[in-house]
Design a protein around this motif. Structure first.
Motif, mmCIF file in Angstrom:
data_model
loop_
_atom_site.group_PDB
_atom_site.id
_atom_site.type_symbol
_atom_site.label_atom_id
_atom_site.label_comp_id
_atom_site.label_asym_id
_atom_site.label_seq_id
_atom_site.Cartn_x
_atom_site.Cartn_y
_atom_site.Cartn_z
ATOM 1 N N GLY A 55 37.293 -3.063 27.069
ATOM 2 C CA GLY A 55 37.769 -3.643 28.322
ATOM 3 C C GLY A 55 37.896 -5.148 28.258
ATOM 4 O O GLY A 55 37.716 -5.841 29.258
ATOM 5 N N LEU A 56 38.216 -5.668 27.070
ATOM 6 C CA LEU A 56 38.395 -7.100 26.874
ATOM 7 C C LEU A 56 39.870 -7.454 26.957
ATOM 8 O O LEU A 56 40.725 -6.593 26.805
ATOM 9 C CB LEU A 56 37.850 -7.526 25.502
ATOM 10 C CG LEU A 56 36.375 -7.216 25.241
ATOM 11 C CD1 LEU A 56 36.018 -7.534 23.804
ATOM 12 C CD2 LEU A 56 35.493 -8.001 26.208
ATOM 13 N N LEU A 89 30.859 -4.875 23.869
ATOM 14 C CA LEU A 89 31.138 -4.537 22.473
ATOM 15 C C LEU A 89 30.118 -3.546 21.927
ATOM 16 O O LEU A 89 30.475 -2.643 21.163
ATOM 17 C CB LEU A 89 31.207 -5.797 21.608
ATOM 18 C CG LEU A 89 32.452 -6.641 21.833
ATOM 19 C CD1 LEU A 89 32.321 -7.996 21.152
ATOM 20 C CD2 LEU A 89 33.693 -5.905 21.343
ATOM 21 N N CYS A 90 28.864 -3.690 22.303
ATOM 22 C CA CYS A 90 27.853 -2.717 21.875
ATOM 23 C C CYS A 90 28.218 -1.323 22.364
ATOM 24 O O CYS A 90 28.139 -0.352 21.609
ATOM 25 C CB CYS A 90 26.469 -3.112 22.390
ATOM 26 S SG CYS A 90 25.706 -4.476 21.488
ATOM 27 N N PHE A 121 21.574 -2.738 21.612
ATOM 28 C CA PHE A 121 21.063 -4.100 21.682
ATOM 29 C C PHE A 121 19.606 -4.002 22.082
ATOM 30 O O PHE A 121 19.283 -3.477 23.152
ATOM 31 C CB PHE A 121 21.861 -4.895 22.712
ATOM 32 C CG PHE A 121 21.349 -6.290 22.923
ATOM 33 C CD1 PHE A 121 21.662 -7.283 22.017
ATOM 34 C CD2 PHE A 121 20.561 -6.596 24.007
ATOM 35 C CE1 PHE A 121 21.201 -8.574 22.205
ATOM 36 C CE2 PHE A 121 20.099 -7.880 24.203
ATOM 37 C CZ PHE A 121 20.416 -8.869 23.299
ATOM 38 N N LEU A 122 18.708 -4.471 21.224
ATOM 39 C CA LEU A 122 17.275 -4.370 21.480
ATOM 40 C C LEU A 122 16.659 -5.762 21.505
ATOM 41 O O LEU A 122 16.563 -6.407 20.472
ATOM 42 C CB LEU A 122 16.601 -3.540 20.382
ATOM 43 C CG LEU A 122 17.199 -2.159 20.130
ATOM 44 C CD1 LEU A 122 16.626 -1.554 18.869
ATOM 45 C CD2 LEU A 122 16.964 -1.271 21.327
ATOM 46 N N SER A 134 27.758 -10.700 28.513
ATOM 47 C CA SER A 134 28.583 -9.597 29.016
ATOM 48 C C SER A 134 29.464 -9.021 27.906
ATOM 49 O O SER A 134 29.608 -7.801 27.788
ATOM 50 C CB SER A 134 29.455 -10.095 30.174
ATOM 51 O OG SER A 134 30.346 -9.107 30.582
ATOM 52 N N THR A 135 30.037 -9.891 27.093
ATOM 53 C CA THR A 135 30.888 -9.445 25.987
ATOM 54 C C THR A 135 30.071 -8.672 24.956
ATOM 55 O O THR A 135 30.514 -7.642 24.446
ATOM 56 C CB THR A 135 31.598 -10.641 25.324
ATOM 57 O OG1 THR A 135 32.382 -11.314 26.307
ATOM 58 C CG2 THR A 135 32.479 -10.200 24.177
#
Length: 88
Positions: free
Chosen positions: A34-35, A58-59, A66-67, A53-54
């Motif tokens: 959704g970029l 992307l993750c 993302f941890l 947010s990006t």
């Protein structure tokens, strides 16, 4: 466990490698995440830096987790279940 990623270029390198592994073009990554058109290419060549947010978008698009680490750094890891084909 992989070493923590502490820089924007480190995140971008993971995203580019993962997109390549999934056989996705930069345009496809933009669409799935959704970029805006051309945004992933700008990240890949260093013209843009990913925002929080990006990184989140992307993750999700690239099936990465993302941890956050206790030290405040960030660490990336590939999700155990790779169900990418369901999203194409």
């Amino acid at each position: 466990m992989a070493d923590p990623i502490r820089t924007a270029p480190g995140f971008v390198a993971v995203f580019v490698d993962r997109a390549r592994a999934l056989g996705l073009s930069h345009r496809e990554v933009d669409e799935i995440a959704g970029l805006g058109e051309g945004y992933f290419s700008k990240l890949a060549c260093g013209d843009r830096r990913p925002t929080a947010s990006t990184i989140e978008k992307l993750c999700g698009a690239l099936h990465l987790a993302f941890l956050p680490c206790a030290t405040g750094a960030a660490q990336m890891g590939v999700c155990e279940s790779d169900e990418y084909s369901d999203h194409r």
